[in-house]
Design an enzyme around this catalytic site. Structure first.
Site, mmCIF file in Angstrom:
data_model
loop_
_atom_site.group_PDB
_atom_site.id
_atom_site.type_symbol
_atom_site.label_atom_id
_atom_site.label_comp_id
_atom_site.label_asym_id
_atom_site.label_seq_id
_atom_site.Cartn_x
_atom_site.Cartn_y
_atom_site.Cartn_z
ATOM 1 N N HIS A 195 0.841 -1.210 0.000
ATOM 2 C CA HIS A 195 0.000 0.000 0.000
ATOM 3 C C HIS A 195 0.869 1.251 0.000
ATOM 4 O O HIS A 195 0.994 1.938 1.010
ATOM 5 C CB HIS A 195 -0.970 -0.018 1.177
ATOM 6 C CG HIS A 195 -2.041 -1.053 1.022
ATOM 7 N ND1 HIS A 195 -2.017 -2.268 1.679
ATOM 8 C CD2 HIS A 195 -3.160 -1.057 0.250
ATOM 9 C CE1 HIS A 195 -3.079 -2.970 1.324
ATOM 10 N NE2 HIS A 195 -3.789 -2.270 0.456
ATOM 11 N N ASN A 196 1.465 1.538 -1.143
ATOM 12 C CA ASN A 196 2.364 2.681 -1.275
ATOM 13 C C ASN A 196 1.959 3.499 -2.506
ATOM 14 O O ASN A 196 0.936 3.220 -3.139
ATOM 15 C CB ASN A 196 3.809 2.171 -1.414
ATOM 16 C CG ASN A 196 3.902 1.092 -2.482
ATOM 17 O OD1 ASN A 196 3.302 1.208 -3.544
ATOM 18 N ND2 ASN A 196 4.631 0.014 -2.200
ATOM 19 N N ARG A 198 3.178 3.603 -5.427
ATOM 20 C CA ARG A 198 3.166 2.852 -6.696
ATOM 21 C C ARG A 198 1.816 2.165 -6.896
ATOM 22 O O ARG A 198 1.298 2.070 -8.006
ATOM 23 C CB ARG A 198 4.304 1.831 -6.714
ATOM 24 C CG ARG A 198 5.671 2.478 -6.896
ATOM 25 C CD ARG A 198 6.773 1.535 -6.506
ATOM 26 N NE ARG A 198 6.785 1.343 -5.066
ATOM 27 C CZ ARG A 198 7.214 0.251 -4.463
ATOM 28 N NH1 ARG A 198 7.664 -0.753 -5.152
ATOM 29 N NH2 ARG A 198 7.197 0.172 -3.152
ATOM 30 N N ASP A 236 -5.865 5.191 -0.902
ATOM 31 C CA ASP A 236 -5.136 4.487 0.174
ATOM 32 C C ASP A 236 -4.188 5.427 0.922
ATOM 33 O O ASP A 236 -3.195 4.968 1.505
ATOM 34 C CB ASP A 236 -4.340 3.308 -0.399
ATOM 35 C CG ASP A 236 -5.148 2.019 -0.405
ATOM 36 O OD1 ASP A 236 -6.048 1.887 0.447
ATOM 37 O OD2 ASP A 236 -4.893 1.155 -1.267
HETATM 38 ZN ZN LIG Z 1 -5.822 0.118 -2.784
#
Ligand SMILES: [Zn+2]
EC number: 3.1.4.35
Length: 454
Positions: A195-196, A198, A236
């Protein structure tokens, strides 16, 4: 006192000039005076004055020389300043040039992509290349965490998508504000295995691809397009890398705590409203009527996988008689679209998709290891003792991805070749891998038993 009219001093003066007297730069006025006195055979403490041939003190000449020097120095300072300014301007021109080159490259990538799409309608084998957009280096990927990590090209590509979809023009977004906002977004994603930033980029790029592939701009308003893109970018934000945060659960009363947090961060991301395209510059605080705000929140909250069944069921009820003029229908479709993009890695070519599975498992294992160490129960899909890549993916592709994409396919048949078919191929590939894993385990079990019985 030195008198240049006496014969003795004249001869000494001639002597001095004939041999060119050179003083060290470190000589003090005192040293110079002493040298003169020594050269002329005078006591060291003699009061020395320099007179010219008319009997005038040399002082005037020295003052003039000093003035000349000062002028010369000023000219030098000016020269240095002009040189520095020129260097700064050259640097700026160079940076602007690089930016133009970056944008041009993105444009040509997208142009190439569209040409490929047009020419590949009948060649399903090559369809998956569609999703290699902006990731040409992916060919070099090995199934490890080596997804490109440089943020700048990704930020420039996102920027280009906003321009290309006409959002910058239609919502009068200042291009500099857009850039600053995207850089802020980048800085507010944590460096988690999965979850970054990218992941944010991939989800947004998939959204952009779906908008183009399904001609959504012909069916949706530009506000809807802005919501789809912005929700994908923000969905996110500040993800902590685990999903069992007590602090957020308490804050949001167990209702989609992470997703509520992503929304909150999206609207807090900068104290300056000019840095946030979700907030018009004239509105000091976010309000319900801010274009995009309510819709963006709805879409980010829809990415909570705990609501997957509820959202998909609602869409299934609408899809056979879908009405683009019905706001509820359109909102439901947008929710399903962001869900598709969020979990769309398996739509991409295997060499792009597989490293992401490694990244996700790494993040899950970090959480389950910590939970085990604290004596907490561990979800089986996060347990490194129970999960393998094929077991993790087969169920997910068969029971979550394919049913959802096939439902969307009813509205947009064009996604079958480029999205649904790759999912089916990925499912088949992981099933083969599982068969190999099972066979290997059987052989290992057989060997172990054979060893024990010897
Ligand atoms: Zn996501």
């Amino acid at each position: 006192m030195f008198d240049n009219k006496t014969g003795c001093s004249v001869s000494r003066l001639i002597f001095c000039s004939a041999h060119r007297v050179v003083f060290s730069r470190f000589c003090s006025p005192c040293d110079i005076k002493e040298l003169f006195c020594t050269a002329l055979g005078l006591p060291r403490n003699t009061n020395v004055s320099l007179l010219d041939s008319t009997g005038e003190l040399f002082q005037n000449v020295l003052t003039q020389v000093a003035e000349q020097f000062s002028r010369a120095f000023k000219i030098n300072e000016l020269k240095t300043e002009v040189t520095n300014r020129l260097a700064m301007l050259e640097k700026r021109v160079e940076l602007e040039g690089m930016r133009v080159v970056e944008i041009e490259k993105c444009r040509s990538d997208i142009k190439k992509l569209r040409e490929e799409m047009a020419s590949r309608n009948n060649r399903s084998q090559n369809n998956r290349k569609h999703f290699s957009l902006f990731l040409e280096d992916n060919k070099k990927l090995t199934p490890r965490r080596d997804v490109p990590s440089t943020p700048r090209p990704h930020v420039s590509c996102l920027e280009h998508m906003y321009h290309d979809l006409g959002l910058v023009k239609d919502f009068n977004i200042n291009p500099i504000t857009l850039k600053r906002w995207l850089l802020c977004i980048h800085d507010n994603y944590r460096n988690n295995p999965f979850h970054n930033f990218r992941h944010c980029f991939c989800v947004t790029q998939m959204m952009y691809s779906m908008i183009c592939l399904c001609s959504l701009q012909e069916k949706f308003t530009q506000v809807d397009i802005l919501i789809l893109m912005t929700a994908a970018v923000c969905h996110d934000l500040d993800h902590p890398g685990y999903n069992n945060t007590t602090e957020l659960a308490v804050r949001y009363n167990d209702i989609s705590p992470l997703e509520n947090h992503h929304c909150a961060v999206a609207f807090q991301i900068s104290p300056s409203p000019t840095a946030n395209i979700l907030l018009p510059t004239s509105t000091p605080r976010p309000s319900a009527d801010t274009p995009g705000r309510a819709g963006t929140i709805t879409l980010i909250l829809a990415t909570d996988m705990a609501r997957h069944g509820e959202i998909l069921d609602s869409f299934k009820q609408k899809v056979d008689c879908f009405d683009y003029t019905d706001e509820e229908h359109v909102t439901c479709l947008k929710m399903v679209l962001i869900k598709c993009c969020d979990i769309s890695n398996e739509v991409r070519p295997m060499e792009v998709a597989e490293p992401w599975v490694d990244c996700l498992l790494e993040e899950y294992f970090m959480q389950s290891d910590r939970e085990k160490a604290e004596g907490l129960p561990v979800a089986p899909f996060m347990d490194r003792e129970k999960v393998t890549k094929p077991t993790a993916q087969i169920g997910f592709i068969k029971f979550v991805l394919i049913p959802m994409f096939e439902t969307v396919m009813k509205l947009f048949p064009q996604i079958e070749e480029v999205m649904v078919q790759p999912l089916r191929e990925s499912r088949d590939r992981y099933e083969e891998l599982k068969q190999i894993d099972d066979a290997m385990n059987e052989v290992r079990g057989f060997c172990t038993n054979a060893c024990m019985s010897v």
